[in-house]
Write an enzyme that holds these catalytic residues in place. Structure first.
Site, PDB file in Angstrom:
ATOM      1  N   SER A  65      33.403  31.001  33.526  1.00  0.00           N
ATOM      2  CA  SER A  65      34.744  30.791  32.989  1.00  0.00           C
ATOM      3  C   SER A  65      34.793  31.443  31.615  1.00  0.00           C
ATOM      4  O   SER A  65      34.958  30.782  30.594  1.00  0.00           O
ATOM      5  CB  SER A  65      35.063  29.294  32.895  1.00  0.00           C
ATOM      6  OG  SER A  65      36.370  29.086  32.406  1.00  0.00           O
ATOM      7  N   GLY A 121      36.986  33.828  30.543  1.00  0.00           N
ATOM      8  CA  GLY A 121      38.339  33.903  30.011  1.00  0.00           C
ATOM      9  C   GLY A 121      38.732  35.274  29.489  1.00  0.00           C
ATOM     10  O   GLY A 121      39.570  35.383  28.597  1.00  0.00           O
ATOM     11  N   LEU A 122      38.135  36.325  30.047  1.00  0.00           N
ATOM     12  CA  LEU A 122      38.472  37.701  29.652  1.00  0.00           C
ATOM     13  C   LEU A 122      38.371  37.936  28.147  1.00  0.00           C
ATOM     14  O   LEU A 122      39.221  38.595  27.537  1.00  0.00           O
ATOM     15  CB  LEU A 122      39.876  38.094  30.140  1.00  0.00           C
ATOM     16  CG  LEU A 122      40.017  38.447  31.626  1.00  0.00           C
ATOM     17  CD1 LEU A 122      41.462  38.774  31.970  1.00  0.00           C
ATOM     18  CD2 LEU A 122      39.111  39.604  32.020  1.00  0.00           C
ATOM     19  N   ASN A 166      38.484  48.390  33.377  1.00  0.00           N
ATOM     20  CA  ASN A 166      39.059  47.254  34.072  1.00  0.00           C
ATOM     21  C   ASN A 166      40.199  46.692  33.223  1.00  0.00           C
ATOM     22  O   ASN A 166      39.988  46.291  32.078  1.00  0.00           O
ATOM     23  CB  ASN A 166      37.979  46.196  34.304  1.00  0.00           C
ATOM     24  CG  ASN A 166      38.483  45.010  35.102  1.00  0.00           C
ATOM     25  OD1 ASN A 166      39.148  44.134  34.578  1.00  0.00           O
ATOM     26  ND2 ASN A 166      38.137  44.987  36.378  1.00  0.00           N
ATOM     27  N   CYS A 221      44.421  38.204  37.582  1.00  0.00           N
ATOM     28  CA  CYS A 221      44.915  37.545  36.372  1.00  0.00           C
ATOM     29  C   CYS A 221      46.177  36.743  36.682  1.00  0.00           C
ATOM     30  O   CYS A 221      47.027  37.175  37.467  1.00  0.00           O
ATOM     31  CB  CYS A 221      45.240  38.576  35.296  1.00  0.00           C
ATOM     32  SG  CYS A 221      43.807  39.468  34.676  1.00  0.00           S
ATOM     33  N   LYS A 253      41.653  45.939  42.070  1.00  0.00           N
ATOM     34  CA  LYS A 253      40.605  44.969  42.385  1.00  0.00           C
ATOM     35  C   LYS A 253      41.239  43.712  42.955  1.00  0.00           C
ATOM     36  O   LYS A 253      42.027  43.040  42.297  1.00  0.00           O
ATOM     37  CB  LYS A 253      39.798  44.634  41.125  1.00  0.00           C
ATOM     38  CG  LYS A 253      38.565  43.771  41.404  1.00  0.00           C
ATOM     39  CD  LYS A 253      37.685  43.662  40.171  1.00  0.00           C
ATOM     40  CE  LYS A 253      36.380  42.945  40.473  1.00  0.00           C
ATOM     41  NZ  LYS A 253      35.483  42.888  39.280  1.00  0.00           N
ATOM     42  N   GLY A 273      30.112  41.848  45.670  1.00  0.00           N
ATOM     43  CA  GLY A 273      30.046  40.423  45.944  1.00  0.00           C
ATOM     44  C   GLY A 273      28.655  40.032  46.400  1.00  0.00           C
ATOM     45  O   GLY A 273      28.321  40.146  47.565  1.00  0.00           O
ATOM     46  N   GLY A 274      27.814  39.630  45.454  1.00  0.00           N
ATOM     47  CA  GLY A 274      26.496  39.120  45.798  1.00  0.00           C
ATOM     48  C   GLY A 274      25.433  40.152  46.075  1.00  0.00           C
ATOM     49  O   GLY A 274      24.364  39.817  46.603  1.00  0.00           O
TER      50      GLY A 274
END
Length: 310
Positions: free
Chosen positions: A81, A83-84, A109, A139, A174, A252-253
């Site tokens: 978390s 928060g950019l 990004n 977002c 994205k 992703g992973g």
């Protein structure tokens, strides 16, 4: 475009990859938020080895990030978390030249709290020496009650169209895996002018501290990444590849070259390495070398031969 292949021996490099008009050295990209602006990992390896680097998420105005606990480890994963937290587009634009010194594709990004911020941010980036914008539509749109732009096809299509009108750079959107149907959102973005898609962003998760009897994060929910999400991310990438005709970058992973190869076999043009960089800061280099050796061992002239074979 040619600068990405500086020093590459064409006869030996089996990983040359075409993405939205660019010739990349290989299909391995450092994911946003996990690689800084490219120089953070220089103590481990030369980042120009990679096919590309996606910057930490940027917004029009500076953001201090979220308060309280920001990271929480889970079995085979990580909740975050952040928060950019970032210095803002204008501050980045003054420093982007340092990032562009790295001989690889430079991707920025871009996030925002509303459509106007996205548009202004993309416009400012027009004068920056970058190669592509990765539009983060996970977002929350504060003008629409906080729902993320990427949750619905119509809002994803709208923001894609509007950014395409103002940007001079290729646009990769994205996608959020929290959308009801991520492939449908991908189709909407492709039909609205996106040059490429990247997926998946983090899944929404939660953790509770049983000692304090409270949610770990001040915002209650956080983004789950890491090996735990890989099978679901792989499935979503495969479904999206089958639904669109533009390049799809899978993430992703991914924590090994074998993982990366699975995404490529599922149809991903390229892959992004994110959370795996934290426990293994050499991961990017290892994946590039692993893919190269796999192609050599199996007589594959270019990795495109096995892309999308599933």
């Amino acid at each position: 475009m040619a600068r990405f292949l500086k020093g590459v021996r064409y006869s030996l490099n089996r990983l040359i990859t075409k993405l939205a008009g660019f010739n990349m050295k290989n299909p391995v990209i450092a994911a946003s938020g996990t690689f800084g602006y490219g120089h953070d990992y220089e103590q481990y390896y030369d980042p120009s080895i990679l096919g590309g680097i996606s910057s930490k998420g940027l917004t029009l105005n500076p953001k201090p990030g979220n308060k309280g606990i920001r990271l929480w480890e889970t079995p085979s994963g990580l909740l975050n978390s952040i928060g950019l937290e970032n210095p803002g587009i204008r501050a980045f634009a003054r420093e982007v030249y340092k990032m562009s010194e790295i001989d690889t594709m430079v991707i920025v990004n871009l996030g925002g709290d509303n459509l106007e911020e996205y548009i202004e941010g993309a416009s400012i980036l027009n004068d920056s020496p970058i190669d592509m914008i990765e539009l983060n539509i996970s977002c929350p749109n504060v003008k629409a009650g906080g729902m993320a732009f990427g949750m619905q096809c119509d809002s994803a299509a709208l923001i894609t169209r509007e950014i395409k009108k103002v940007t001079k750079h290729p646009l990769m959107v994205k996608l959020s895996p929290n959308a009801p149907n991520v492939a449908d959102v991908g189709v909407a973005c492709a039909e609205s002018g996106a040059d490429a898609l990247s997926l998946v962003n983090t899944f929404q998760g939660m953790a509770i501290d049983i000692k304090t009897k409270k949610a770990v994060f001040e915002n209650t929910y956080a983004g789950l990444s890491g090996p735990a999400i890989k099978p679901i991310a792989l499935r979503m990438v495969h479904q999206t590849v089958k639904a669109v005709s533009i390049p799809v970058v899978g993430l992703g992973g991914i924590s090994s070259w074998q993982d990366a190869l699975e995404f490529i076999m599922a149809g991903a043009t390229a892959v992004q390495i994110g959370t795996g960089n934290f426990p293994n800061p050499n991961l990017g280099k290892e994946i590039v070398r692993g893919l190269q050796k796999y192609c050599e061992k199996n007589g594959i002239i270019n990795i495109d031969e096995i892309r999308g074979i599933i």
